[in-house]
Write a protein that holds these residues in place. Structure first.
Motif, PDB file in Angstrom:
ATOM      1  N   ALA B 115      59.046   4.979  19.046  1.00 38.15           N
ATOM      2  CA  ALA B 115      59.061   5.039  20.518  1.00 38.15           C
ATOM      3  C   ALA B 115      59.987   6.171  20.942  1.00 38.15           C
ATOM      4  CB  ALA B 115      59.541   3.715  21.106  1.00 38.15           C
ATOM      5  N   CYS B 116      59.798   6.635  22.168  1.00 36.62           N
ATOM      6  CA  CYS B 116      60.615   7.726  22.698  1.00 36.62           C
ATOM      7  C   CYS B 116      61.906   7.210  23.303  1.00 36.62           C
ATOM      8  CB  CYS B 116      59.850   8.464  23.790  1.00 36.62           C
ATOM      9  SG  CYS B 116      58.434   9.311  23.150  1.00 36.62           S
ATOM     10  N   GLN B 117      62.967   7.981  23.139  1.00 36.09           N
ATOM     11  CA  GLN B 117      64.239   7.694  23.790  1.00 36.09           C
ATOM     12  C   GLN B 117      64.851   9.020  24.224  1.00 36.09           C
ATOM     13  OE1 GLN B 117      65.723   4.165  23.935  1.00 36.09           O
ATOM     14  NE2 GLN B 117      63.492   4.142  23.779  1.00 36.09           N
ATOM     15  N   VAL B 118      65.255   9.127  25.429  1.00 35.44           N
ATOM     16  CA  VAL B 118      66.000  10.256  25.993  1.00 35.44           C
ATOM     17  C   VAL B 118      65.271  11.608  25.944  1.00 35.44           C
ATOM     18  CG1 VAL B 118      68.196  11.524  26.067  1.00 35.44           C
ATOM     19  CG2 VAL B 118      68.163   9.130  25.346  1.00 35.44           C
ATOM     20  N   THR B 119      65.173  12.192  24.718  1.00 34.81           N
ATOM     21  CA  THR B 119      64.791  13.606  24.665  1.00 34.81           C
ATOM     22  C   THR B 119      63.328  13.856  24.985  1.00 34.81           C
ATOM     23  OG1 THR B 119      64.518  13.341  22.301  1.00 34.81           O
ATOM     24  CG2 THR B 119      66.607  14.248  23.072  1.00 34.81           C
ATOM     25  N   ASN B 120      62.465  12.927  24.573  1.00 31.77           N
ATOM     26  CA  ASN B 120      61.048  13.072  24.879  1.00 31.77           C
ATOM     27  C   ASN B 120      60.654  11.804  25.621  1.00 31.77           C
ATOM     28  OD1 ASN B 120      58.375  13.643  24.962  1.00 31.77           O
ATOM     29  ND2 ASN B 120      57.995  13.236  22.803  1.00 31.77           N
ATOM     30  N   PRO B 121      60.756  11.806  26.925  1.00 37.86           N
ATOM     31  CA  PRO B 121      60.708  10.538  27.657  1.00 37.86           C
ATOM     32  C   PRO B 121      59.392   9.790  27.488  1.00 37.86           C
ATOM     33  CG  PRO B 121      60.629  12.401  29.154  1.00 37.86           C
ATOM     34  CD  PRO B 121      60.875  12.960  27.809  1.00 37.86           C
ATOM     35  N   SER B 122      59.488   8.477  27.507  1.00 36.40           N
ATOM     36  CA  SER B 122      58.293   7.644  27.452  1.00 36.40           C
ATOM     37  C   SER B 122      57.570   7.716  28.797  1.00 36.40           C
ATOM     38  CB  SER B 122      58.671   6.208  27.095  1.00 36.40           C
ATOM     39  OG  SER B 122      59.743   5.775  27.893  1.00 36.40           O
ATOM     40  N   ILE B 123      56.329   7.220  28.797  1.00 37.11           N
ATOM     41  CA  ILE B 123      55.485   7.297  29.992  1.00 37.11           C
ATOM     42  C   ILE B 123      55.213   5.882  30.470  1.00 37.11           C
ATOM     43  CG2 ILE B 123      53.260   8.094  30.887  1.00 37.11           C
ATOM     44  CD1 ILE B 123      53.173  10.078  28.519  1.00 37.11           C
ATOM     45  N   ASP B 124      55.228   5.693  31.759  1.00 41.42           N
ATOM     46  CA  ASP B 124      54.967   4.362  32.306  1.00 41.42           C
ATOM     47  C   ASP B 124      53.470   4.209  32.576  1.00 41.42           C
ATOM     48  OD1 ASP B 124      54.738   2.052  33.632  1.00 41.42           O
ATOM     49  OD2 ASP B 124      56.261   2.482  35.159  1.00 41.42           O
ATOM     50  N   PRO B 125      52.794   3.399  31.777  1.00 38.20           N
ATOM     51  CA  PRO B 125      51.338   3.301  31.922  1.00 38.20           C
ATOM     52  C   PRO B 125      50.916   2.635  33.228  1.00 38.20           C
ATOM     53  CG  PRO B 125      52.122   1.670  30.362  1.00 38.20           C
ATOM     54  CD  PRO B 125      53.308   2.509  30.724  1.00 38.20           C
ATOM     55  N   LEU B 126      51.825   1.961  33.885  1.00 35.55           N
ATOM     56  CA  LEU B 126      51.452   1.317  35.148  1.00 35.55           C
ATOM     57  C   LEU B 126      51.271   2.363  36.249  1.00 35.55           C
ATOM     58  CD1 LEU B 126      53.805  -1.788  35.066  1.00 35.55           C
ATOM     59  CD2 LEU B 126      51.394  -1.652  34.417  1.00 35.55           C
ATOM     60  N   ARG B 127      51.948   3.493  36.112  1.00 32.21           N
ATOM     61  CA  ARG B 127      51.889   4.485  37.178  1.00 32.21           C
ATOM     62  C   ARG B 127      51.153   5.763  36.779  1.00 32.21           C
ATOM     63  NH1 ARG B 127      56.231   6.682  37.938  1.00 32.21           N
ATOM     64  NH2 ARG B 127      57.453   5.753  36.268  1.00 32.21           N
ATOM     65  N   GLU B 461      50.651   0.352  26.830  1.00 32.12           N
ATOM     66  CA  GLU B 461      52.115   0.217  26.745  1.00 32.12           C
ATOM     67  C   GLU B 461      52.645   0.921  25.488  1.00 32.12           C
ATOM     68  OE1 GLU B 461      54.150  -1.085  28.912  1.00 32.12           O
ATOM     69  OE2 GLU B 461      52.879  -2.311  30.218  1.00 32.12           O
ATOM     70  N   ILE B 462      51.927   0.713  24.376  1.00 37.43           N
ATOM     71  CA  ILE B 462      52.365   1.334  23.116  1.00 37.43           C
ATOM     72  C   ILE B 462      52.310   2.859  23.236  1.00 37.43           C
ATOM     73  CG2 ILE B 462      51.795   1.645  20.663  1.00 37.43           C
ATOM     74  CD1 ILE B 462      50.780  -1.302  20.706  1.00 37.43           C
ATOM     75  N   LEU B 463      51.176   3.364  23.776  1.00 31.47           N
ATOM     76  CA  LEU B 463      51.046   4.816  23.938  1.00 31.47           C
ATOM     77  C   LEU B 463      52.159   5.352  24.830  1.00 31.47           C
ATOM     78  CD1 LEU B 463      47.185   5.256  24.478  1.00 31.47           C
ATOM     79  CD2 LEU B 463      48.487   5.754  22.410  1.00 31.47           C
ATOM     80  N   GLY B 464      52.408   4.619  25.922  1.00 30.97           N
ATOM     81  CA  GLY B 464      53.450   5.045  26.861  1.00 30.97           C
ATOM     82  C   GLY B 464      54.807   5.120  26.187  1.00 30.97           C
ATOM     83  N   SER B 465      55.104   4.101  25.389  1.00 32.06           N
ATOM     84  CA  SER B 465      56.413   4.096  24.728  1.00 32.06           C
ATOM     85  C   SER B 465      56.510   5.217  23.694  1.00 32.06           C
ATOM     86  CB  SER B 465      56.687   2.735  24.091  1.00 32.06           C
ATOM     87  OG  SER B 465      55.960   2.597  22.899  1.00 32.06           O
ATOM     88  N   LEU B 466      55.355   5.624  23.153  1.00 32.51           N
ATOM     89  CA  LEU B 466      55.325   6.738  22.206  1.00 32.51           C
ATOM     90  C   LEU B 466      55.394   8.084  22.914  1.00 32.51           C
ATOM     91  CD1 LEU B 466      52.545   5.438  19.802  1.00 32.51           C
ATOM     92  CD2 LEU B 466      54.800   6.175  19.055  1.00 32.51           C
ATOM     93  N   GLY B 467      55.277   8.042  24.240  1.00 33.45           N
ATOM     94  CA  GLY B 467      55.342   9.286  25.003  1.00 33.45           C
ATOM     95  C   GLY B 467      54.061  10.096  24.960  1.00 33.45           C
ATOM     96  N   VAL B 468      52.948   9.446  24.622  1.00 33.18           N
ATOM     97  CA  VAL B 468      51.658  10.137  24.672  1.00 33.18           C
ATOM     98  C   VAL B 468      50.764   9.424  25.680  1.00 33.18           C
ATOM     99  CG1 VAL B 468      51.803  10.997  22.307  1.00 33.18           C
ATOM    100  CG2 VAL B 468      50.684   8.807  22.748  1.00 33.18           C
TER     101      VAL B 468
END
Lengths: 246, 503
Positions: B115-127, B461-468
């Motif tokens: 999952a992404c933290q800080v440097t490559n931000p995650s994406i919020d799939p709800l928005r 959610e998984i994709l978002g947390s991966l930042g893709v």
């Protein structure tokens, strides 16, 4: 109108596309000259057209075929009438292995010999009863797994030392009937079939199909029928019914 | 011979609660529940399908494992002993239903997602838009573009047929015969609603399902049941079935009792006859022969549909898959050793094949190494249990996954593993009209679609947390997976690093 196509050097996709397109435009009769190994002729055609093939067609002739009549004025290769639904194929020569695999309807008439696994898993459904007649002898595993339909092996012009079919004749057969002209060596039979005498209904069925067969090849029906036939029937319609523990 | 096999389960009725409504008696399709002056269970017949438990209005029924029947022994487990007793009584091959239940290591559970933290931000799939759409079919080696007369850029490459999936999850091949017509209808309706595919399996396509053609994969297997040109053309894709994960190298066998009027019509065989699917296709003894059948189907469907090939995950799966792709398959489906079945010899189901995780990794790698990965789509099957498994499979290289057992569970299956008896109390794996009617196709479809919707949200959610933001960005991205409790060789085979290692 007869549409004549010179197939010399033509790739099968082009040839089949040409015939399919012409059928879609209403063409009903074709003569294919210089055929030399092109596959899938008759595949994907659902109309009762007539196609005369001069030359040796390639594998999978008439696969999934549904309607056409194919006349082959030469030998033919493997896998003819694969999963065929309806129509007719007449081969003025011998043919290769795995003829009529899963065939469900229509007719396949071969003048000469046939290879291994002829009529394998042929089946029938209501009025759709496929018929394969081979004028010569058959290879091993003839009628293997047969679930329906009529398979006739005539053994015309064979010498006395040549068996009419190879080993494992009728192995796994659980439906349909095989008619054989002359004697069968019982040691060549699969354990799922037994030899039986023909009854009147068999005589009628056989005569009907052989009349048509003889007309195609200019054979004398009386001469073909002069030698007695026997039939092979499955011992059980459920050969593997008791195989499992529940 | 009278049976010496002790009951597997004990059915306990709480007679204080029971109000003798007999609903359990009516619902039990295995003949376990009888009513004398009260409900009397015949323990031996219970298969723990939970139908009575679910429908008892007083919750008065409990089913327990018959713990005391066997003296403890870690080697001779109760199941081993029961199987030997069964065979001693019948002399038969042990039949089994559903997938391999044995406790072999499940590799999905030893893989963890990044999952992404800080440097490559995650994406919020709800928005933000999150793309789960994927296309099955052969992709070109490169794209040619031309500039049209009006200056617009136009695609010059002719694309091969593609099938669009709105979710990267398709339903597994389950034949009408193995499952009921209502189950087939539910799968077809759900596939349409969710923008995915159902698969006919080897049993033909009932005419009631023709309207769902654009969401159907029709299968061509060794028995060729119900296969004709109309069938091949009433589909989105055609699949040649070579193997099934639960029974690699083994054919199928639908007993005559299940071949009633409708199945007879669909399979195009007489009523009451056994439908035998031989182990091999008798027109396929080589990769060249397979190619011949692939192109026979392409000829019959005018090159308008992707043609796929399904194989079991076996030792040499990568080389076999390479051959299949070179033979012209637009989709390769690999079914792992935990894949389900309506009926298979237990010894095959539990002992033959390899885990799908290893097979998938090997196939994807092999096709990449050979530069032909784009020539095919890979479908991954064989016990995909949740959206985490889906994400991991895609990261390992799958284009999409296949769910069979999960879909059945969504429709009501309790995994009692008695599919082969034809007595399924939930109306799924049965042909008895009084049982089939228990499964409402509309309701079944809704439950299936709900499952896919739930998993889709989770995948986003998984994709978002991966930042893709798309499935395409995760595909084959093994760098985003890490292994835990795996030996070095397994990690190498999976092509992933152990957890704890960074870039």
């Amino acid at each position: 109108m007869v549409m004549t196509i010179d197939c010399k050097g033509m790739y099968y996709r082009k040839l089949n596309k040409m015939t399919q397109n012409a059928v879609a435009e209403g063409e009903t009769e074709f003569v294919l000259d210089n055929v030399n190994g092109q596959r899938y002729i008759g595949n994907g055609i659902n109309e009762k057209v007539k196609i005369t093939i001069n030359g040796v067609p390639g594998n999978d002739l008439a696969t999934f075929m549904n309607g056409p009549t194919l006349i082959v004025n030469a030998n033919a290769q493997d896998s003819i009438a694969n999963t065929m639904n309806s129509g007719k194929i007449v081969v003025h020569g011998s043919a290769g292995d795995v003829l009529g695999y899963g065939m469900r309807g229509g007719k396949l008439y071969i003048k000469g010999n046939v290879g291994y696994r002829t009529g394998i898993h042929m089946k029938e459904y209501k009025k759709q009863i496929p018929v394969i007649i081979a004028g010569g002898v058959a290879g091993d595993f003839c009628g293997e797994y047969m679930a329906g339909g009529i398979l006739v092996i005539l053994g015309l012009n064979k010498d006395d030392d040549t068996p009419i079919a190879g080993d494992y004749f009728g192995t796994g057969m659980h439906g349909g009937v095989i008619y054989v002209r002359g004697d069968i060596d019982e040691s060549t039979l699969g354990k799922e079939v037994s030899i039986q005498e023909l009854d009147k209904k068999d005589d009628k069925t056989l005569k009907k199909h052989l009349t048509e067969y003889c007309e195609h090849f200019g054979l004398d029906l009386d001469e073909v029928m002069s030698k007695p036939f026997v039939k092979l029937l499955p011992v059980s319609s459920r050969p593997y019914g008791n195989l499992y523990a529940y | 011979m009278s049976s010496q096999i002790p009951p597997e389960f004990t059915v306990i009725i709480d007679y204080d609660r029971c109000r003798r409504c007999r609903r359990c008696v009516m619902n039990c399709s295995f003949g376990c529940m009888q009513f004398k002056d009260k409900v009397v269970p015949e323990h031996k017949k219970c298969v723990a399908c939970h139908r009575c438990v679910t429908y008892c209005p007083e919750s008065a029924i409990t089913i327990k494992k018959n713990e005391l029947a066997y003296k403890e022994n870690a080697n001779w487990t109760p199941e081993m002993r029961q199987n030997i007793l069964k065979q001693a009584e019948t002399g038969g091959i042990l039949l089994s239903g559903m997938g391999n239940p044995r406790p072999q290591q499940i590799l999905w559970d030893h893989m963890l997602i990044d999952a992404c933290q800080v440097t490559n931000p995650s994406i919020d799939p709800l928005r933000e838009p999150m793309e789960l759409r994927t296309y099955l079919g052969r992709k070109p080696n490169h794209l040619d573009f031309t500039r049209g007369e009006n200056g617009d850029i136009e695609l010059g490459t002719t694309l091969q047929p593609q099938v669009k999936l709105d979710v990267p999850i398709v339903f597994a091949a389950m034949s009408y015969g193995a499952v009921s017509l209502n189950a087939h209808k539910a799968l077809a309706m759900a596939a349409k609603k969710s923008g995915t595919l159902m698969n006919t399996g080897e049993g033909g396509l009932h005419t009631d399902l023709y309207p769902y053609a654009s969401n159907i994969t029709v299968q061509v297997a060794s028995g060729r049941f119900g296969v004709h040109s109309e069938y091949l053309n009433t589909s989105a894709t055609v699949e040649i079935k070579i193997g099934q994960g639960a029974k690699p190298g083994i054919g199928g066998h639908l007993p005559g009792e299940k071949v009633g009027d409708e199945i007879s019509r669909t399979r195009m065989i007489p009523v009451g006859t056994d439908a035998l699917s031989p182990a091999p296709h008798h027109d396929i003894y080589s990769i060249e022969d397979l190619s011949q059948l692939i192109y026979a189907i392409k000829e019959a469907t005018d090159y308008t549909k992707p043609v796929g090939v399904k194989i079991s995950a076996v030792h040499n799966v990568a080389a076999i898959a390479s051959g299949i792709v070179r033979a012209g398959a637009d989709i390769v489906t690999i079914d792992g050793f935990r894949g389900g079945t309506g009926a298979a010899p237990m010894v095959i189901r539990d002992n033959v094949g390899i885990p799908i995780e290893l097979a998938l990794a090997a196939v994807d790698q092999r096709l990449r190494d050979e530069g032909i990965r784009n020539n095919t789509s890979i479908l991954c099957a064989g016990s995909i249990r949740n959206s985490g498994d889906v994400a991991k499979a895609i990261a390992l290289g799958a284009d999409a996954v296949v769910i069979g057992t999960a879909a059945l569970i969504a429709m009501g299956c309790r995994v009692c593993q008695k599919c082969y008896t034809g007595n399924c109390a939930w109306g799924i794996a049965t042909q008895k009209p009084e049982l089939v009617r228990r499964l409402d196709p509309q309701l079944g479809a809704e439950r299936l679609s709900n499952l896919l919707t739930g998993w889709s949200h989770e995948l986003q959610e998984i994709l978002g947390s991966l930042g893709v933001n798309s499935i395409e960005s995760l595909r084959g991205s093994r760098e985003r997976l890490r292994g835990i409790d795996l030996d070095e060789q397994t990690l190498n085979l999976l092509g992933i690093k152990p957890a704890g290692i960074g870039q």
